[in-house]
Design a protein around this motif. Structure first.
Motif, PDB file in Angstrom:
ATOM      1  N   ALA A 631      14.898 -16.953  64.753  1.00 21.50           N
ATOM      2  CA  ALA A 631      14.929 -17.177  63.299  1.00 21.50           C
ATOM      3  C   ALA A 631      15.457 -15.953  62.579  1.00 21.50           C
ATOM      4  O   ALA A 631      16.284 -16.058  61.667  1.00 21.50           O
ATOM      5  N   ASN A 632      15.006 -14.789  63.018  1.00 27.27           N
ATOM      6  CA  ASN A 632      15.463 -13.550  62.368  1.00 27.27           C
ATOM      7  C   ASN A 632      16.931 -13.294  62.641  1.00 27.27           C
ATOM      8  O   ASN A 632      17.653 -12.747  61.797  1.00 27.27           O
ATOM      9  N   GLN A 633      17.322 -13.723  63.809  1.00 26.10           N
ATOM     10  CA  GLN A 633      18.733 -13.497  64.155  1.00 26.10           C
ATOM     11  C   GLN A 633      19.616 -14.350  63.232  1.00 26.10           C
ATOM     12  O   GLN A 633      20.610 -13.892  62.703  1.00 26.10           O
ATOM     13  N   ARG A 634      19.193 -15.638  63.071  1.00 24.13           N
ATOM     14  CA  ARG A 634      19.965 -16.522  62.190  1.00 24.13           C
ATOM     15  C   ARG A 634      20.002 -15.963  60.757  1.00 24.13           C
ATOM     16  O   ARG A 634      21.031 -15.917  60.107  1.00 24.13           O
ATOM     17  N   LEU A 635      18.832 -15.491  60.286  1.00 27.63           N
ATOM     18  CA  LEU A 635      18.763 -14.990  58.913  1.00 27.63           C
ATOM     19  C   LEU A 635      19.620 -13.726  58.754  1.00 27.63           C
ATOM     20  O   LEU A 635      20.381 -13.585  57.802  1.00 27.63           O
ATOM     21  N   SER A 636      19.520 -12.816  59.745  1.00 27.53           N
ATOM     22  CA  SER A 636      20.267 -11.557  59.624  1.00 27.53           C
ATOM     23  C   SER A 636      21.768 -11.811  59.665  1.00 27.53           C
ATOM     24  O   SER A 636      22.529 -11.197  58.894  1.00 27.53           O
ATOM     25  N   GLU A 637      22.152 -12.739  60.454  1.00 28.88           N
ATOM     26  CA  GLU A 637      23.588 -13.024  60.549  1.00 28.88           C
ATOM     27  C   GLU A 637      24.086 -13.720  59.274  1.00 28.88           C
ATOM     28  O   GLU A 637      25.153 -13.405  58.746  1.00 28.88           O
ATOM     29  N   ALA A 638      23.265 -14.661  58.799  1.00 28.06           N
ATOM     30  CA  ALA A 638      23.658 -15.362  57.558  1.00 28.06           C
ATOM     31  C   ALA A 638      23.791 -14.371  56.403  1.00 28.06           C
ATOM     32  O   ALA A 638      24.692 -14.488  55.561  1.00 28.06           O
ATOM     33  N   ARG A 639      22.900 -13.417  56.345  1.00 24.91           N
ATOM     34  CA  ARG A 639      22.947 -12.446  55.243  1.00 24.91           C
ATOM     35  C   ARG A 639      24.197 -11.560  55.366  1.00 24.91           C
ATOM     36  O   ARG A 639      24.870 -11.253  54.372  1.00 24.91           O
ATOM     37  N   ALA A 640      24.525 -11.158  56.627  1.00 21.94           N
ATOM     38  CA  ALA A 640      25.729 -10.342  56.830  1.00 21.94           C
ATOM     39  C   ALA A 640      26.962 -11.136  56.419  1.00 21.94           C
ATOM     40  O   ALA A 640      27.879 -10.618  55.771  1.00 21.94           O
ATOM     41  N   LYS A 641      26.929 -12.413  56.749  1.00 24.53           N
ATOM     42  CA  LYS A 641      28.078 -13.260  56.414  1.00 24.53           C
ATOM     43  C   LYS A 641      28.209 -13.411  54.884  1.00 24.53           C
ATOM     44  O   LYS A 641      29.325 -13.428  54.352  1.00 24.53           O
ATOM     45  N   SER A 642      27.066 -13.531  54.211  1.00 22.34           N
ATOM     46  CA  SER A 642      27.121 -13.645  52.734  1.00 22.34           C
ATOM     47  C   SER A 642      27.833 -12.447  52.119  1.00 22.34           C
ATOM     48  O   SER A 642      28.620 -12.579  51.184  1.00 22.34           O
ATOM     49  N   VAL A 643      27.557 -11.265  52.695  1.00 22.01           N
ATOM     50  CA  VAL A 643      28.206 -10.057  52.177  1.00 22.01           C
ATOM     51  C   VAL A 643      29.703 -10.101  52.443  1.00 22.01           C
ATOM     52  O   VAL A 643      30.530  -9.816  51.573  1.00 22.01           O
ATOM     53  N   VAL A 644      30.045 -10.496  53.673  1.00 23.59           N
ATOM     54  CA  VAL A 644      31.469 -10.571  54.042  1.00 23.59           C
ATOM     55  C   VAL A 644      32.177 -11.579  53.123  1.00 23.59           C
ATOM     56  O   VAL A 644      33.268 -11.316  52.600  1.00 23.59           O
ATOM     57  N   ASP A 645      31.521 -12.739  52.919  1.00 27.62           N
ATOM     58  CA  ASP A 645      32.148 -13.758  52.066  1.00 27.62           C
ATOM     59  C   ASP A 645      32.381 -13.207  50.647  1.00 27.62           C
ATOM     60  O   ASP A 645      33.399 -13.476  50.024  1.00 27.62           O
ATOM     61  N   TYR A 646      31.417 -12.458  50.164  1.00 28.08           N
ATOM     62  CA  TYR A 646      31.575 -11.904  48.817  1.00 28.08           C
ATOM     63  C   TYR A 646      32.787 -10.979  48.757  1.00 28.08           C
ATOM     64  O   TYR A 646      33.592 -11.044  47.834  1.00 28.08           O
ATOM     65  N   LEU A 647      32.898 -10.130  49.818  1.00 27.42           N
ATOM     66  CA  LEU A 647      33.993  -9.144  49.818  1.00 27.42           C
ATOM     67  C   LEU A 647      35.345  -9.850  49.931  1.00 27.42           C
ATOM     68  O   LEU A 647      36.324  -9.446  49.290  1.00 27.42           O
ATOM     69  N   ILE A 648      35.375 -10.920  50.760  1.00 22.25           N
ATOM     70  CA  ILE A 648      36.633 -11.673  50.885  1.00 22.25           C
ATOM     71  C   ILE A 648      37.003 -12.259  49.526  1.00 22.25           C
ATOM     72  O   ILE A 648      38.149 -12.245  49.096  1.00 22.25           O
ATOM     73  N   ASN A 649      35.958 -12.779  48.881  1.00 15.17           N
ATOM     74  CA  ASN A 649      36.192 -13.317  47.525  1.00 15.17           C
ATOM     75  C   ASN A 649      36.729 -12.259  46.576  1.00 15.17           C
ATOM     76  O   ASN A 649      37.388 -12.583  45.591  1.00 15.17           O
ATOM     77  N   GLN A 650      36.394 -11.022  46.851  1.00 15.21           N
ATOM     78  CA  GLN A 650      36.870  -9.927  45.992  1.00 15.21           C
ATOM     79  C   GLN A 650      38.278  -9.478  46.411  1.00 15.21           C
ATOM     80  O   GLN A 650      38.777  -8.479  45.896  1.00 15.21           O
ATOM     81  N   GLY A 651      38.891 -10.174  47.374  1.00  8.55           N
ATOM     82  CA  GLY A 651      40.278  -9.868  47.714  1.00  8.55           C
ATOM     83  C   GLY A 651      40.444  -9.044  48.979  1.00  8.55           C
ATOM     84  O   GLY A 651      41.551  -8.630  49.321  1.00  8.55           O
ATOM     85  N   VAL A 652      39.350  -8.824  49.692  1.00  5.72           N
ATOM     86  CA  VAL A 652      39.474  -8.042  50.932  1.00  5.72           C
ATOM     87  C   VAL A 652      39.920  -8.983  52.053  1.00  5.72           C
ATOM     88  O   VAL A 652      39.389 -10.094  52.189  1.00  5.72           O
ATOM     89  N   ASP A 653      40.903  -8.505  52.752  1.00  6.12           N
ATOM     90  CA  ASP A 653      41.418  -9.340  53.853  1.00  6.12           C
ATOM     91  C   ASP A 653      40.323  -9.538  54.886  1.00  6.12           C
ATOM     92  O   ASP A 653      39.664  -8.584  55.309  1.00  6.12           O
TER      93      ASP A 653
END
Lengths: 690, 353
Positions: A631-653
């Motif tokens: 469960a923690n693994q899923r949560l930690s990965e989802a949270r990391a992905k949320s950050v990545v998605d935000y940065l991509i949205n900000q124009g980061v390749d």
């Protein structure tokens, strides 16, 4: 019409003065006039009262007051009887309550206009005595007009004289003199006539004549009043004691009066009513006893009547009152002088300017001045005897007599005025409202000119004095401008090499989420930033080729030295493998949704990537050890992905970013404490390449 | 050469000492600046506390400020104000003196000293200090107000008028200044102007009850007796113990020859303030009008017992005694009244000769 006898017919023979001038018709009250047909109860007693009143009324003036008492009792039975009202009114005219007469006489006239022939005359007298001069004149005129021309020729009552008195009265009342007239009080005055006050030169004995009842005296037939007697009173403080009858040789049955004391008090001048029809006598004091009175030496005495006498201050001149030969009319003032032999010379009448066709009486010479007071019914008298004064000039010429004015004089008789040597007060006799009965003795106080009474007003003019305000003075102070500049200073260095870094430092007010100060470090790594005040701030330090550094600086805890607070920062260089915990990224509980307050930190990561286009990052999520690994693994990965998605949205390749969840496998703190677990729940990035 | 070397060493040594001195001086100046700044900051804290009405705490801060910088005038001034509020006038006088010693141009210190002079009834000194405060730049409405008060007290009504007008110009709703200006106009005989200003005073502060009383006296001057009676009645209604209003209403009734009403009012004055000599005097003259001369003499005896310099009471007692035929006693009273400066007495004494 019946012709009335004049007033003088009764009294002048009894006393040496005409006390009350009154005419009246003795109309009889008949039973048929008085009885009320439907009111038998009380009639018998009331009628007895009427008869008693009538008897006393007929007896003469002296018993009018007693008659009045009976009439008033009868009045309770029948108040509408015209004749009874007339009798009551007439009786009141003879009393000191003469102001009550008008109502009864008016009522009498209202009930029967012909109640008596003289009803208008009586009403005229009533109004006259009560200073209602206009109505008095109207009634006098009405009385006058009731006679035929023939009758008027025989009319002995001088209506014109009364009308003139009313006219003088109006004038005098409108110009009153400033005096106070005090009754000597019931201790001295009686219900009978008390008159002719004479002060002994010592000023502490007052002699006067009274017709009060004594053990010995009787009523005189002529007016039904008691015979005259001399009384004296001595002073007790400011009051006169109860008078005593002067029982010595002076007292007789001959209507005697004390007239005058010589200046030294050793001689007394008296009036004897019997001798020669009335004569002035003199008695000497020897061994504290008065000798038998004798006739005055010289030519004063006559077969006529001499009544009062006045001596000049040096006692060489005399003015006396007499109706002896040479009189202009009735009693006149005569003048005499002591001759070389000490005898009074042949008297001369003082002339028509002083004497009038009417009576003059009660003469008195001022003790210090050439000024003589006397009473007269003539001149501008407002009724009866009025008091006058005349002065003698250096040529020994007497001035025309001046009326002493109202309220000294009244429409009634005012007589025997004795002025003191200072012209401040005088004694005299007068018939006045609310006296004790008939003539009373009065003291006149002359007030001199009108004086202003001083009222003291007070104003509290100032509000500040009426209602003091303690802090009204207070001026609110202003704060001073003080240079409160505070600087955050320090050095920014490389975390591994310790070398200085040129970096940008931003100071953030975390409460306002606002950058409040910005500064750059110099080549030596030193920076100096002015901060608004000493409090805790967020600080972000960024430099090229270095990872940004964000922290909370507790400035409030730090010591200020010379307006400076020291804060040094170390930055990590961007190298492969370098890691950084993103402390200001926040997620919803047990979810991977980013909270809005994470934006600033994410923006900083985005900026790092933009400013360093060569780097690639791994974004990793970490948890504490609560819950299962999976469960923690899923949560930690989802949270990391949320950050990545935000940065991509900000124009980061997206090729520059990787994400990974590490569950709780890489703790940085102790999971056994809440604080440790909080630190373990985090997002990091690691530089994968540059 | 050796000498030059020695000289050079000396020079270097001197330079070093000078440098040390300059450095020390600079450090000293810096330290003083720091102290001044610190003192001012503490002073400001005191000001803020005072603004919140926390005078005790403010006082402590001003103490602290003065501890840091004893030659600082403002904390003395503010501390003096707090002492005046606490009615510690002697202590306030000390602080004001220290403030002036620290700064002889300190306008507010002169203002406070002027105010303290007022409290000690030293009107001329107060006037001088307020003028000094204004000359030194203080332009608060209050300084003009208080200077106006002093000019009024010293009977310089024209100057007072200017000062109260200045105070009103600076504070349009300054009720007290309106009242005082009204009274000044009254003194200058401008009764209508005074009534207008009393109206303004009452419009801004209806608790200034003496304004009703004063307005009434102006109305009497303009012949409006009923208006005056109404104003006195209003004053009495608002302050039932305001014996002055009873006294003056009694006077209005007296002038209207309503002596019974006047006597009621004067009796009330005596009831409220037993030691108020004019109350007895006025009751007495009303009794004279009502022909109660003995009662009048008794009241005037009391008035004179309370104030043996009360010339009018002697004059009136002479009048009452004359009515009682006591001419010698009357003349004696008139002579006394003359001694006390009552001009009318001279005329009456001529009757005594």
């Amino acid at each position: 019409m019946k012709i009335l006898k004049p007033i003088i017919l009764t009294l002048i023979l009894v006393t040496h003065t005409s006390l009350i001038i009154l005419a009246q018709e003795n109309v009889k009250i008949k039973k048929k006039d008085f009885i009320i047909e439907y009111k038998e109860v009380g009639f018998k007693d009331a009628w007895k009262e009427v008869k008693a009143g009538e008897k006393l009324f007929s007896a003469g003036l002296g018993t009018y007051p007693k008659a009045l008492e009976h009439y008033l009792r009868a009045y309770k039975y029948n108040s509408e009887c015209a004749k009874l009202n007339y009798k009551i009114g007439v009786c009141y005219l003879s009393t000191n309550e003469f102001y009550k007469a008008t109502d009864f006489l008016e009522k009498s006239y209202l009930k029967d206009e012909n109640v008596t022939d003289d009803i208008h005359f009586m009403m005229g007298r009533a109004y006259h005595l009560n200073l209602n001069f206009d109505q008095a004149i109207d009634n006098y005129k009405a009385y006058y007009s009731s006679f035929s021309v023939e009758e008027l020729e025989h009319l002995e009552v001088n209506i014109d004289k009364y009308i003139k008195e009313c006219k003088y009265g109006k004038e005098l009342v409108n110009n009153p003199v400033r005096v106070i007239i005090n009754n000597l009080g019931s201790r001295v005055n009686s219900e009978y006539d008390d008159y002719n006050p004479v002060l002994h030169p010592s000023q502490d004995l007052l002699y006067f004549t009274s017709r009060r009842e004594t053990d010995k005296n009787k009523r005189l037939d002529i007016d039904n009043k008691f015979i005259e007697n001399v009384f004296f009173s001595d002073q007790a403080g400011e009051l006169w004691r109860k008078p005593k009858l002067l029982e010595n040789k002076l007292e007789s049955k001959n209507n005697e009066s004390v007239l005058l004391f010589s200046n030294d008090g050793n001689e007394i001048y008296l009036y004897n009513g019997k001798k020669n029809g009335g004569e002035i006598l003199i008695s000497e004091l020897k061994n504290d006893k008065w000798k038998s009175p004798k006739t005055l030496k010289g030519k004063v005495s006559s077969k006529y009547k001499e009544t009062t006498i006045a001596l000049s201050p040096d006692e060489t001149e005399m003015i006396f009152v007499s109706n002896q030969e040479g009189t202009i009319g009735g009693m006149d003032l005569f003048y005499s002088k002591l001759d070389e032999k000490g005898k009074w010379a042949e008297p001369i009448n003082l002339g028509a300017a002083i004497n009038t066709p009417y009576d003059e009486e009660g003469v008195y010479w001022h003790p210090k001045e050439d000024k003589v007071y006397f009473s007269s019914k003539g001149h501008n008298s407002m009724g009866g005897f009025d008091v006058f004064v005349m002065e003698r000039d250096v040529d020994k010429m007497w001035s025309n007599p001046q009326n002493l004015g109202y309220p000294i004089n009244t429409p009634n008789d005012d007589l025997f005025l004795k002025m003191d040597e200072n012209n401040k007060q005088a004694y005299y006799s007068s018939v006045r409202q609310n006296g004790n009965g008939g003539f009373d003795l009065y003291k006149i106080i002359f007030l001199g000119e009108e004086k202003e009474l001083k009222v003291t007003t007070d104003d509290i003019h100032l509000a500040w004095e009426y209602k003091p305000v303690d802090d009204l003075f207070y001026i609110t102070p202003q704060e001073l401008k003080v240079d409160t500049a505070l600087f955050m200073v320090g050095m920014i260095t490389d975390s591994k090499l310790g070398t200085p870094i040129q970096a940008k430092v931003e100071v953030i007010d975390t409460e306002l989420s606002k950058v409040v100060a910005t500064g750059l470090s110099d080549t030596l790594g030193n920076y100096k930033i002015r901060i608004p005040k000493k409090k805790d701030y967020g600080v972000e330090v960024t430099a090229k080729n270095y990872l940004f550094y964000v922290t909370i600086v507790n400035l409030s805890d730090k010591q200020v030295v010379d307006s400076k607070i020291q804060a040094n920062f170390q930055l990590d260089k961007i190298d492969v493998g370098a890691k950084m915990v993103l402390k200001n990224i926040f997620f919803e509980t047990n979810k991977a949704n980013l909270k809005p307050e994470s934006t600033a930190e994410l923006e900083r990561v985005a900026t790092l990537l933009k400013e360093n286009p060569g780097i690639r990052l791994e974004i990793s999520g970490h948890t504490d050890n609560v819950g299962s690994y999976r469960a923690n693994q899923r949560l930690s990965e989802a949270r990391a992905k949320s950050v990545v998605d935000y940065l991509i949205n900000q124009g980061v390749d997206k090729s520059r970013l990787e994400y990974k969840g590490y569950s709780f496998t890489q703790p940085v703190a102790d999971n056994n404490t809440a604080e440790g677990r909080a630190q373990n729940r985090r997002v990091e990035f690691k530089v994968l390449s540059k | 050469m050796q000498i030059n070397l020695i000289n050079m060493k000396k020079t270097i040594l001197l330079l070093c000492l000078f440098a040390l001195f300059v450095s020390a001086a600079a450090q000293n100046e810096q330290a003083l600046k720091e102290l001044e700044k610190k003192s001012r900051l503490v002073y400001n804290e005191g000001v803020r506390l005072a603004a919140d009405g926390k005078y005790t705490d403010a006082h402590t801060k001003f103490d602290e400020s003065l501890f840091i910088q004893p030659e600082f005038a403002l904390p003395y001034i503010e501390r003096a104000k707090i002492k005046i509020l606490n009615k510690e006038y002697d202590l306030a006088v000390d602080d004001v003196a220290r403030a002036i010693a620290a700064d002889e141009e300190a306008a507010e210190a002169f203002y406070l000293r002027g105010y303290l002079h007022i409290l000690m009834n030293n009107y001329q000194e107060a006037l001088t200090d307020f003028t000094r405060a204004i000359q030194n730049g203080l332009s608060e409405n209050k300084v003009y107000y208080f200077r106006g008060l002093m000019n009024f007290k010293l009977k310089d009504y024209n100057s007072a008028l200017i000062d109260f007008t200045m105070a009103i110009d600076k504070k349009y709703d300054f009720a007290y200044a309106f009242n005082e200006r009204a009274s000044t106009k009254k003194m200058l005989g401008d009764y209508h102007g005074a009534i207008h200003d009393y109206n303004q005073a009452l419009a801004y502060d209806s608790t200034i009850i003496n304004a009703y009383d004063n307005r009434a006296s102006c109305k009497i001057k303009t012949g409006d007796f009923q208006g005056a009676i109404d104003d006195y009645t209003q004053a009495i209604k608002k302050d039932p113990q305001f014996y002055i209003a009873y006294n003056n209403r009694g006077n209005a009734y007296f002038q209207m020859a309503e002596y019974e009403k006047a006597l009621n009012d004067f009796s009330k004055v005596i009831e409220i303030k037993k030691d108020y000599a004019p109350g007895y005097n006025n009751a007495a003259i009303t009794k004279i009008k009502l022909e109660n001369y003995l009662g009048a003499v008794n009241d005037l005896d009391k008035a004179i017992e309370l104030d043996n310099e009360y010339g009018e009471a002697y004059l009136n007692r002479g009048y009452a005694k004359e009515f009682l035929g006591k001419f010698e006693a009357a003349c004696s009273d008139w002579r006394k009244a003359k001694e006390l400066g009552i001009e009318e007495a001279e005329k009456y004494i001529s009757e005594c000769e």
